[in-house]
Design a protein around this motif. Structure first.
Motif, short mmCIF file in Angstrom:
data_model
loop_
_atom_site.label_atom_id
_atom_site.label_comp_id
_atom_site.label_asym_id
_atom_site.label_seq_id
_atom_site.Cartn_x
_atom_site.Cartn_y
_atom_site.Cartn_z
N LEU A 55 -60.15 -41.52 30.70
CA LEU A 55 -60.65 -42.66 29.93
C LEU A 55 -62.12 -42.84 30.20
N TYR A 56 -62.93 -42.72 29.15
CA TYR A 56 -64.36 -43.04 29.24
C TYR A 56 -64.49 -44.54 29.00
N SER A 57 -65.04 -45.22 29.99
CA SER A 57 -64.96 -46.68 30.02
C SER A 57 -66.23 -47.26 30.63
N TYR A 58 -66.46 -48.53 30.36
CA TYR A 58 -67.51 -49.30 31.03
C TYR A 58 -66.85 -50.56 31.57
N TRP A 59 -67.16 -50.92 32.77
CA TRP A 59 -66.43 -51.97 33.48
C TRP A 59 -66.34 -53.28 32.69
N ARG A 60 -67.42 -53.67 31.99
CA ARG A 60 -67.43 -54.97 31.33
C ARG A 60 -67.13 -54.89 29.84
N SER A 61 -66.86 -53.70 29.34
CA SER A 61 -66.52 -53.55 27.93
C SER A 61 -65.12 -54.10 27.66
N SER A 62 -65.03 -55.08 26.77
CA SER A 62 -63.71 -55.65 26.47
C SER A 62 -62.85 -54.66 25.69
N CYS A 63 -63.48 -53.76 24.92
CA CYS A 63 -62.71 -52.74 24.22
C CYS A 63 -62.09 -51.76 25.21
N SER A 64 -62.86 -51.38 26.24
CA SER A 64 -62.31 -50.54 27.30
C SER A 64 -61.24 -51.29 28.09
N HIS A 65 -61.50 -52.57 28.31
CA HIS A 65 -60.60 -53.42 29.08
C HIS A 65 -59.20 -53.43 28.46
N ARG A 66 -59.13 -53.57 27.14
CA ARG A 66 -57.80 -53.65 26.50
C ARG A 66 -57.06 -52.32 26.60
N VAL A 67 -57.80 -51.20 26.59
CA VAL A 67 -57.14 -49.90 26.76
C VAL A 67 -56.68 -49.71 28.20
N LYS A 78 -62.57 -55.01 39.11
CA LYS A 78 -61.76 -54.06 39.88
C LYS A 78 -61.96 -52.62 39.42
N GLN A 79 -62.99 -52.35 38.62
CA GLN A 79 -63.21 -51.00 38.11
C GLN A 79 -64.15 -50.19 39.00
N PRO A 80 -64.04 -48.87 38.99
CA PRO A 80 -64.88 -48.04 39.86
C PRO A 80 -66.38 -48.21 39.64
N ASP A 81 -66.77 -48.57 38.42
CA ASP A 81 -68.20 -48.69 38.12
C ASP A 81 -68.70 -50.12 38.16
N THR A 82 -67.89 -51.04 38.68
CA THR A 82 -68.35 -52.43 38.82
C THR A 82 -69.52 -52.48 39.80
N PRO A 83 -70.63 -53.11 39.40
CA PRO A 83 -71.77 -53.22 40.33
C PRO A 83 -71.37 -53.92 41.61
N SER A 84 -71.96 -53.52 42.73
CA SER A 84 -71.59 -54.09 44.01
C SER A 84 -72.17 -55.48 44.22
N SER A 85 -73.17 -55.86 43.43
CA SER A 85 -73.75 -57.20 43.58
C SER A 85 -73.86 -57.89 42.25
#
Length: 212
Positions: free
Chosen positions: A4-16, A205-212
């Motif tokens: 899954l190609y995703s971005y942590w804050r993308s709501s479209c990715s979130h629903r998938v 909770k996603q791997p690409d969530t910024p640490s700060s």
């Protein structure tokens, strides 16, 4: 394994992500940083020529767009189902999902709010987002009141819930929308917070969530 190609804050990715979790499917998370413009890189444009996330890779097959992805998963992995067998409730699921995907999300996505902020400032950006989210939520509140049970269209999770949860999350956590005017949607937001498939898909909770 699915990718899954995703971005942590993308709501479209979130629903998938919710859909994959709900169906118990393992997948490899491939981060695409929208802020850095990685969605326009030559490598990603080979995967999705329009440059949007999410995109799902299943072997040598690639499908983009959250609705297309979820319908592909529904056909290939039909249990647990994303759609009810009842024709009318199925139609309401499609209607609710489309209110989110057509009448709310495109008007508050990263490109739109960034453009408004650049042209009119942060205050106008927030007013714009809250206005269009609120309009959509008012319609959803009215639509679902005759169908909702524990979840959006009854006592089981279906497609409408996968669309509502990320939009509700963004409204509360990103745009600070006053949800007291939408008691049904607020109740659903609280119900989703108790479901592991939903909670494991949230942005922080996603791997690409910024640490700060």
């Amino acid at each position: 394994m699915l990718k899954l190609y995703s971005y942590w804050r993308s709501s479209c990715s979130h629903r998938v992500r919710i859909g994959l979790n709900f169906k118990g499917l393992e997948y490899e998370y491939k981060a695409v940083n929208l802020v850095k413009g990685e969605q326009f890189s030559p490598d990603f444009l080979k995967i999705n020529p329009i440059g949007y996330v999410p995109a799902l890779v299943d072997g040598d097959f690639v499908v983009s767009d959250s609705f297309a992805i979820l319908m592909y998963l529904e056909e290939k992995y039909p249990q647990p189902p994303l759609l009810p067998s009842d024709l009318k409730r199925k139609a309401i699921n499609y209607q609710a999902a489309n209110i989110v995907s057509s009448s709310i999300q495109p008007l508050q996505n990263l490109a739109v709010v960034k453009y408004i902020e650049e042209k009119a400032g942060a205050d106008e950006r927030d007013i714009w987002a809250k206005t269009h989210i609120g309009k959509g939520f008012a319609a959803l509140e009215q639509l679902l009141k005759g169908y909702a049970g524990k979840y959006a269209t009854g006592d089981e999770v279906f497609l409408a819930d996968l669309y509502l949860a990320p939009q509700l999350y963004a409204a509360v956590n990103r745009f600070n929308l006053d949800m007291t005017q939408f008691p049904l949607l607020l109740r659903l937001h609280e119900a989703y917070s108790k479901l592991p498939a939903f909670q494991n898909a949230v942005p922080e909770k996603q791997p690409d969530t910024p640490s700060s």
